[in-house]
Design a protein around this motif. Structure first.
Motif, PDB file in Angstrom:
ATOM      1  N   ARG A 197      -7.946  11.029   5.340  1.00 55.49           N
ATOM      2  CA  ARG A 197      -6.990  10.816   4.050  1.00 55.49           C
ATOM      3  C   ARG A 197      -7.579  10.274   2.799  1.00 55.49           C
TER       4      ARG A 197
ATOM      5  N   PRO B 191     -13.912   3.665   6.650  1.00 58.46           N
ATOM      6  CA  PRO B 191     -12.787   3.818   5.753  1.00 58.46           C
ATOM      7  C   PRO B 191     -12.995   4.731   4.501  1.00 58.46           C
TER       8      PRO B 191
ATOM      9  N   LEU C  41      -2.380   6.572  11.710  1.00 52.86           N
ATOM     10  CA  LEU C  41      -3.610   6.692  12.345  1.00 52.86           C
ATOM     11  C   LEU C  41      -3.832   6.684  13.518  1.00 52.86           C
TER      12      LEU C  41
ATOM     13  N   GLN D  99      -5.297  -0.305  15.896  1.00 52.09           N
ATOM     14  CA  GLN D  99      -6.727  -0.547  15.224  1.00 52.09           C
ATOM     15  C   GLN D  99      -7.795  -0.999  16.290  1.00 52.09           C
TER      16      GLN D  99
ATOM     17  N   ALA E 151      -8.312  -5.540   6.282  1.00 54.69           N
ATOM     18  CA  ALA E 151      -9.852  -5.318   6.306  1.00 54.69           C
ATOM     19  C   ALA E 151     -10.453  -3.940   6.191  1.00 54.69           C
ATOM     20  N   CYS E 152      -9.707  -2.765   7.091  1.00 54.62           N
ATOM     21  CA  CYS E 152     -10.398  -1.520   7.306  1.00 54.62           C
ATOM     22  C   CYS E 152      -9.358  -0.524   6.256  1.00 54.62           C
ATOM     23  N   ASP E 153      -8.136  -0.795   6.269  1.00 62.30           N
ATOM     24  CA  ASP E 153      -7.398   0.384   5.524  1.00 62.30           C
ATOM     25  C   ASP E 153      -6.963   0.157   4.271  1.00 62.30           C
TER      26      ASP E 153
ATOM     27  N   GLN F 256      -7.061  -6.225  10.689  1.00 61.38           N
ATOM     28  CA  GLN F 256      -7.784  -4.854  10.453  1.00 61.38           C
ATOM     29  C   GLN F 256      -7.012  -3.948   9.449  1.00 61.38           C
ATOM     30  N   ILE F 257      -5.756  -3.926   9.409  1.00 54.56           N
ATOM     31  CA  ILE F 257      -5.150  -3.151   8.394  1.00 54.56           C
ATOM     32  C   ILE F 257      -5.401  -3.589   7.119  1.00 54.56           C
TER      33      ILE F 257
ATOM     34  N   GLN G   9     -17.915  -4.555  12.400  1.00 52.73           N
ATOM     35  CA  GLN G   9     -17.189  -4.578  11.064  1.00 52.73           C
ATOM     36  C   GLN G   9     -18.060  -3.814   9.983  1.00 52.73           C
TER      37      GLN G   9
ATOM     38  N   ALA H 166     -16.647  -0.609  10.848  1.00 53.78           N
ATOM     39  CA  ALA H 166     -15.439  -0.305  10.458  1.00 53.78           C
ATOM     40  C   ALA H 166     -14.908  -0.521   9.268  1.00 53.78           C
ATOM     41  N   CYS H 167     -15.513  -1.564   8.460  1.00 51.66           N
ATOM     42  CA  CYS H 167     -14.923  -1.929   7.017  1.00 51.66           C
ATOM     43  C   CYS H 167     -15.772  -1.222   6.063  1.00 51.66           C
TER      44      CYS H 167
END
Lengths: 214, 214
Positions: free
Chosen positions: A112, A107, A53, A66, B102-104, B99-100, A99, A102-103
């Motif tokens: 993807r 996402p 990413l 990130q 929390a976000c991905d 964050q991997i 967040q 971001a969250c």
């Protein structure tokens, strides 16, 4: 510093804004998310970011990925133009707003994910757009409610100067506008976005101003 | 302190671990995500968290939401048991791993998202499980690759004591195991998870140990 970026990536856009606000020079290394099935998926880029990413930031210390982690790192290593308030509660508020974007919003609308919906579930273009708009509207409503209840929100998300939260808000609003989402129900979001986008640091980070813009 | 929590919420689980590691007492206020269409969606809970998500933490300063923001706040206000390394690059690594998750990974498998897939797209139970497993596997592979390349990873995600990254890793592994995902391809993740779950702070934060566990 080297920033692995894609002009339309919302997460890379956040980092570009912070770098500009702090007056930090960087070399933009474009990673084309659509060309040849996606340059971010190549073996060579996975050596830079195993998550495949953007963004990734390289400096003399190492390689970071990130956007939130990168922004906190820039804040710690280049504190001269502060993008965080001095008090723990203020910083918590800023991180909370970051967040939410971001969250809870971004996402779900990442390339993807949209690809999975189309290729695996076979949803229509219309259903995909509806999905996109649903999560953006839902997320902007949450952002608006958080901003509306907090006395800290002013010209910017927290106070009278930009913070990390504004670095997250503006790219998300840009995405919303690409999908023709009306900002009228989100007056705090709209006001703060307008204040931010007048500043050169935000304007120069805009997707249309990037070397790889199409 | 009051923690609005749900026993199976991955994000609340993260905060419970951090509170336990720091030895902080708190009152657990259960918010049942499934009962009556979801207590988190009620008008009374939206006053606490306009995002209608758990967790939320209340202390004498105010109400905080978003697990990452809450964990950073606890770290700043209760630094006695540090859950962050002392150097900026180390902290960036810890935040990157957080964050991997929390976000991905986590946002794609959240209850509200799974509901949308079923109710709006009408996907089957099988397709929903496949979606869930896809994003968990993809995310654990990224986490594994980041841990594998970093000399900082040891008994825990970063060094020989738990950090915020471990507070994120363990609940995500718990979710993976609920969906029977084999951890063999992720040896660093599996090792760190095993080390963490032996500690009382992690064990007491486990969903099965909560007052609202079913």
């Amino acid at each position: 510093m080297k920033l692995y970026t894609y002009f339309r990536s919302s997460a890379a856009y956040r980092v570009r804004i912070a770098l500009n606000l702090k007056g930090l020079d960087y070399e933009a290394v474009p990673v084309h998310l659509l060309k040849d099935g996606g340059e971010q998926l190549s073996a060579s880029y996975r050596k830079i970011n195993p998550s495949a990413l953007v963004p990734a930031l390289q400096d003399e210390r190492g390689t970071l990925t990130q956007s939130m982690a990168i922004l906190e790192y820039l804040e710690e290593t280049h504190p001269d133009v502060p993008l965080m308030p001095p008090d723990p509660l203020g910083r918590a508020r800023v991180r909370e707003l970051c967040q939410i974007v971001a969250c809870d919003i971004h996402p779900l609308n990442n390339l993807r994910v949209l690809r999975y919906l189309v290729h695996t579930f076979g949803i229509s273009e219309e259903a995909k757009t509806e999905w996109y708009r649903h999560w953006v509207s839902d997320g902007l409503a949450a952002l608006e409610a958080h901003l509306a209840r907090d006395p800290g929100a002013a010209d910017f998300c927290h106070g009278e100067t930009p913070t990390l939260a504004d670095c997250f808000l503006v790219p998300q609003v840009f995405n919303a506008q690409r999908f023709n989402i009306d900002l009228a129900p989100y007056p705090n979001v709209a006001r703060i976005n307008a204040n931010c986008t007048q500043l050169p640091a935000f304007a120069h980070a805009h997707p249309s101003q990037q070397p790889d813009a199409e």
